[in-house]
Design a protein around this motif. Sequence first.
Motif, PDB file in Angstrom:
ATOM      1  N   VAL A 174       0.841  -1.196   0.000  1.00 47.11           N
ATOM      2  CA  VAL A 174       0.000   0.000   0.000  1.00 47.11           C
ATOM      3  C   VAL A 174       0.875   1.245   0.000  1.00 47.11           C
ATOM      4  O   VAL A 174       0.614   2.218  -0.711  1.00 47.11           O
ATOM      5  CB  VAL A 174      -0.935   0.000   1.226  1.00 47.11           C
ATOM      6  CG1 VAL A 174      -1.714   1.300   1.315  1.00 47.11           C
ATOM      7  CG2 VAL A 174      -1.901  -1.160   1.145  1.00 47.11           C
ATOM      8  N   TRP A 188      -3.221  -3.978   6.319  1.00 45.58           N
ATOM      9  CA  TRP A 188      -3.740  -4.005   4.957  1.00 45.58           C
ATOM     10  C   TRP A 188      -3.549  -5.404   4.400  1.00 45.58           C
ATOM     11  O   TRP A 188      -2.501  -6.030   4.594  1.00 45.58           O
ATOM     12  CB  TRP A 188      -3.003  -2.992   4.077  1.00 45.58           C
ATOM     13  CG  TRP A 188      -3.373  -1.571   4.362  1.00 45.58           C
ATOM     14  CD1 TRP A 188      -2.776  -0.735   5.258  1.00 45.58           C
ATOM     15  CD2 TRP A 188      -4.432  -0.828   3.759  1.00 45.58           C
ATOM     16  NE1 TRP A 188      -3.405   0.492   5.255  1.00 45.58           N
ATOM     17  CE2 TRP A 188      -4.416   0.463   4.335  1.00 45.58           C
ATOM     18  CE3 TRP A 188      -5.383  -1.129   2.780  1.00 45.58           C
ATOM     19  CZ2 TRP A 188      -5.320   1.455   3.955  1.00 45.58           C
ATOM     20  CZ3 TRP A 188      -6.290  -0.139   2.406  1.00 45.58           C
ATOM     21  CH2 TRP A 188      -6.257   1.139   2.993  1.00 45.58           C
ATOM     22  N   TRP A 233      -6.509  -3.956  -2.266  1.00 35.70           N
ATOM     23  CA  TRP A 233      -6.080  -3.794  -0.883  1.00 35.70           C
ATOM     24  C   TRP A 233      -7.259  -3.416   0.007  1.00 35.70           C
ATOM     25  O   TRP A 233      -8.069  -2.563  -0.352  1.00 35.70           O
ATOM     26  CB  TRP A 233      -4.992  -2.730  -0.780  1.00 35.70           C
ATOM     27  CG  TRP A 233      -3.667  -3.201  -1.290  1.00 35.70           C
ATOM     28  CD1 TRP A 233      -3.099  -2.936  -2.510  1.00 35.70           C
ATOM     29  CD2 TRP A 233      -2.729  -4.034  -0.589  1.00 35.70           C
ATOM     30  NE1 TRP A 233      -1.879  -3.551  -2.612  1.00 35.70           N
ATOM     31  CE2 TRP A 233      -1.621  -4.236  -1.452  1.00 35.70           C
ATOM     32  CE3 TRP A 233      -2.728  -4.637   0.667  1.00 35.70           C
ATOM     33  CZ2 TRP A 233      -0.516  -5.002  -1.077  1.00 35.70           C
ATOM     34  CZ3 TRP A 233      -1.631  -5.405   1.037  1.00 35.70           C
ATOM     35  CH2 TRP A 233      -0.542  -5.574   0.170  1.00 35.70           C
ATOM     36  N   HIS A 248      -8.286  -2.612   4.243  1.00 33.26           N
ATOM     37  CA  HIS A 248      -7.800  -2.323   5.589  1.00 33.26           C
ATOM     38  C   HIS A 248      -8.678  -3.049   6.609  1.00 33.26           C
ATOM     39  O   HIS A 248      -9.893  -2.853   6.658  1.00 33.26           O
ATOM     40  CB  HIS A 248      -7.838  -0.808   5.859  1.00 33.26           C
ATOM     41  CG  HIS A 248      -7.274  -0.430   7.192  1.00 33.26           C
ATOM     42  ND1 HIS A 248      -8.076  -0.221   8.297  1.00 33.26           N
ATOM     43  CD2 HIS A 248      -5.997  -0.236   7.600  1.00 33.26           C
ATOM     44  CE1 HIS A 248      -7.309   0.097   9.332  1.00 33.26           C
ATOM     45  NE2 HIS A 248      -6.048   0.102   8.942  1.00 33.26           N
ATOM     46  N   ASN A 304     -12.102  -1.462   5.868  1.00 36.23           N
ATOM     47  CA  ASN A 304     -11.888  -0.242   5.090  1.00 36.23           C
ATOM     48  C   ASN A 304     -12.447   1.005   5.787  1.00 36.23           C
ATOM     49  O   ASN A 304     -13.076   1.871   5.174  1.00 36.23           O
ATOM     50  CB  ASN A 304     -12.481  -0.402   3.691  1.00 36.23           C
ATOM     51  CG  ASN A 304     -11.750  -1.471   2.893  1.00 36.23           C
ATOM     52  OD1 ASN A 304     -10.529  -1.601   2.991  1.00 36.23           O
ATOM     53  ND2 ASN A 304     -12.477  -2.243   2.103  1.00 36.23           N
ATOM     54  N   PRO A 360      -3.177   5.740   4.226  1.00 39.03           N
ATOM     55  CA  PRO A 360      -2.144   4.847   4.777  1.00 39.03           C
ATOM     56  C   PRO A 360      -0.747   5.440   4.795  1.00 39.03           C
ATOM     57  O   PRO A 360       0.139   4.907   5.465  1.00 39.03           O
ATOM     58  CB  PRO A 360      -2.216   3.633   3.839  1.00 39.03           C
ATOM     59  CG  PRO A 360      -2.792   4.152   2.580  1.00 39.03           C
ATOM     60  CD  PRO A 360      -3.769   5.216   2.984  1.00 39.03           C
TER      61      PRO A 360
END
Length: 208
Positions: free
Chosen positions: A18, A48, A112, A114, A129, A188
């Motif tokens: 990320v 992530w 990706w 989170h 996310n 991030p």
Amino acid sequence: SVELSPEYRYADGPVEGVVGSGLCIITNPFDIPHKKSIDPEKFTLESWVKVPQQFLDNTGWLFCKNDHEHADGNFGFTYRDGSPTAVMNIGGHAQNLFSIPMKRELFEKDGWNHLAMSYDGKEMKAYLNGKLQGIRAINKRRTPGKQLLRVSKMGDGGSKTMQALYDQIRMWDRPLSDKEISSHAENPAKLASRNGLVLEENFGTENV
């Protein structure tokens, strides 16, 4: 006829993350040795995770601290049916296993995502996310474990390796606020506060 492009062949090792580098796990799980500081009574675990297209139908552990889901002190994330589930055990055995499934439609396929989970001594929370996925009222004192944090496999080795990519694994000794977790998911590359951060694994990338 339609010409299909060949699947990308993933292998264990560094990949684009990320922010900077991440880690791809196909065969060999990544182990973070236990230290008392990374298994606090109250905590937040976040990272992530990317599950590539060819592995979306797989099942396994993404993160597993302390042996397995029926062990007292266990917590982490499992993956099944296209989405993760946050799990935690306080007291040992199946009856003391608590879980919060994530909404499958919010899990970005081949992208990706989170993940975060927290426990404040009363409530377990899970996020995908940056969005709160659920709250479990447990109201039990958590006994920290003494086993490693294993990435992509059950802590005691009793499962297959889950194929996935990882970046920015963090453990905090406090429950992060909804606002903090949302901020980490949205940006991030920036960490506004490091207060309570007890573990950070960026796979060779400088701390943000």
